[in-house]
Design an enzyme around this catalytic site. Structure first.
Site, PDB file in Angstrom:
ATOM      1  N   GLN A 174     -23.353 -28.812  -5.437  1.00 44.47           N
ATOM      2  CA  GLN A 174     -24.766 -28.821  -5.812  1.00 44.47           C
ATOM      3  C   GLN A 174     -25.457 -30.120  -5.435  1.00 44.47           C
ATOM      4  O   GLN A 174     -26.689 -30.168  -5.394  1.00 44.47           O
ATOM      5  CB  GLN A 174     -24.915 -28.577  -7.312  1.00 44.47           C
ATOM      6  CG  GLN A 174     -24.386 -29.704  -8.188  1.00 44.47           C
ATOM      7  CD  GLN A 174     -24.417 -29.352  -9.659  1.00 44.47           C
ATOM      8  OE1 GLN A 174     -23.637 -28.519 -10.128  1.00 44.47           O
ATOM      9  NE2 GLN A 174     -25.332 -29.975 -10.398  1.00 44.47           N
ATOM     10  N   CYS A 180     -26.601 -26.271 -11.345  1.00 45.23           N
ATOM     11  CA  CYS A 180     -25.353 -25.596 -11.707  1.00 45.23           C
ATOM     12  C   CYS A 180     -25.607 -24.202 -12.250  1.00 45.23           C
ATOM     13  O   CYS A 180     -24.826 -23.269 -12.004  1.00 45.23           O
ATOM     14  CB  CYS A 180     -24.572 -26.436 -12.707  1.00 45.23           C
ATOM     15  SG  CYS A 180     -25.495 -26.801 -14.228  1.00 45.23           S
ATOM     16  N   HIS A 317     -23.642 -27.632 -18.976  1.00 49.05           N
ATOM     17  CA  HIS A 317     -23.232 -27.396 -17.595  1.00 49.05           C
ATOM     18  C   HIS A 317     -22.782 -25.950 -17.423  1.00 49.05           C
ATOM     19  O   HIS A 317     -22.128 -25.392 -18.300  1.00 49.05           O
ATOM     20  CB  HIS A 317     -22.089 -28.348 -17.231  1.00 49.05           C
ATOM     21  CG  HIS A 317     -21.678 -28.288 -15.797  1.00 49.05           C
ATOM     22  ND1 HIS A 317     -22.554 -28.461 -14.751  1.00 49.05           N
ATOM     23  CD2 HIS A 317     -20.465 -28.064 -15.227  1.00 49.05           C
ATOM     24  CE1 HIS A 317     -21.904 -28.354 -13.605  1.00 49.05           C
ATOM     25  NE2 HIS A 317     -20.639 -28.103 -13.869  1.00 49.05           N
TER      26      HIS A 317
END
Length: 369
Positions: A174, A180, A317
């Site tokens: 990324q 993400c 995340h």
């Protein structure tokens, strides 16, 4: 002089421990810490670190001195008193309050002494401050998911890995973009598409990043909101080669309905905390799962099975759960990350099954195409 000599000996000993690649006694190659370059890197000083990880900042620049400081002594988290006020003691606060990176690594290693435990040390993020790492990479948000109330799948295999069926795309990177959440959703979609019999094709993460108006592009987003957008609009994701990733938020490029692509018919999102066996069944039945986790300590992760020091209180995340393995002493989830193949176990992280480690079961989505 005697004091300085003692300091050098202690420092050298710590560095030796951090860079040792033979500190585990594990039963499988898969869970062996050190498949990435950080574990056996020669970077025992900043010059070697810069060469190993291809850092190009000028030695006379402000950035060089700042990165050197982060690498050498870390940084004091500016928001620690606000985030950790009230006397709460948890892993997040402990890590954020560590005065330097060596202390941080020592803390993580001291609570990771069981067989096949995760190992921590110098890796590609070691010249980032803790706050910078969090702001750049930990930008996912978790929408509250309802508890799973379905039945557990009976007769599950002891080990299951969608990679072995050639339906999981390679690890992506990324870069310096909080995308993400988009990588997680797209990863699940392209795998399910392949499971249904189509060729495995990498779909456009940039399309989701630019067009999912309920999210904030590189500034973060939610897997559930992205899936809601895909379901409501019936937007067809095109191949990545048609809409390549740029690691920055751009203007949405629309395609006519006649254009080919992959759309979401439906999805499920549940909280599997306390029900990770049922989550295993969902993985086997529906394909790789998009999950939201606490990844604060992953800045220093080198490999092995994470069994401690992450909670379910700081979901930040998004990742893709592609398999599990319960055959060894420590059962674990096989999780694809989006930080490139030089991080962790060639881009993967292994998380112990049971106890909702890292909040792996808090918000888990399965895609229906």
């Amino acid at each position: 002089m005697k004091v300085e000599l003692q300091y050098l000996v202690v420092t050298a000993t710590v560095c030796t421990l951090l860079f040792s690649s033979c500190c585990l006694n594990v039963s499988t190659d898969e869970t062996r810490a050190g498949s990435g370059p950080g574990s056996n890197s020669p970077a025992v000083n900043f010059a070697a670190f810069r060469e190993h990880f291809d850092r190009v900042y000028d030695v006379n620049s402000e950035e060089f001195h700042r990165r050197h400081l982060y690498y050498q002594v870390g940084d004091k988290n500016k928001r620690e008193t606000e985030t950790c006020r009230g006397g709460t003691v948890d892993t997040f606060c402990t890590l954020m309050n560590s005065k330097n990176s060596i202390q941080r690594h020592a803390y993580l290693k001291n609570v990771s002494l069981t067989p096949q435990s995760a190992q921590y040390g110098i890796n590609k993020f070691s010249d980032f401050s803790q706050e910078e790492f969090k702001d750049l990479y930990l930008r996912a948000t978790a929408d509250r998911a309802p508890p799973y109330t379905g039945l557990k799948t009976e007769g599950l295999p002891a080990k299951f890995d969608w990679r072995e069926k050639a339906v999981v795309a390679p690890v992506q990177n990324q870069q310096a973009c909080g995308s993400c959440w988009a990588f997680s959703v797209v990863g699940a979609m392209q795998s399910v598409h392949a499971i249904q019999g189509s060729p495995l094709t990498q779909l456009s993460v940039q399309q989701v990043l630019d067009c999912s108006y309920q999210n904030k592009g590189c500034n973060g987003g939610s897997t559930v909101r992205a899936l809601n957008w895909l379901k409501q609009t019936r937007e067809k994701l095109v191949p990545q080669k048609e809409y390549p990733y740029k690691a920055k938020t751009g203007i949405c490029h629309f395609f006519p309905q006649s254009h080919g692509g992959v759309s979401v018919e439906n999805f499920t999102a549940h909280d599997f905390s306390g029900q990770e066996e049922a989550m295993m069944g969902q993985l086997v039945e529906k394909g790789p799962l998009a999950a939201i986790v606490d990844a604060v300590s992953w800045q220093d992760y080198l490999g092995g099975i994470i069994q401690h020091h992450c909670s379910s209180q700081w979901s930040n995340h998004a990742v893709l759960v592609v398999g599990y393995n319960t055959m060894g002493d420590i059962p674990y989830w096989i999780v694809q990350n989006s930080w490139g193949t030089t991080w962790g176990n060639e881009g993967y992280v292994y998380i112990r099954i049971g106890g909702n480690v890292c909040g792996i079961a808090d918000s888990v989505a399965a895609v229906v195409l």
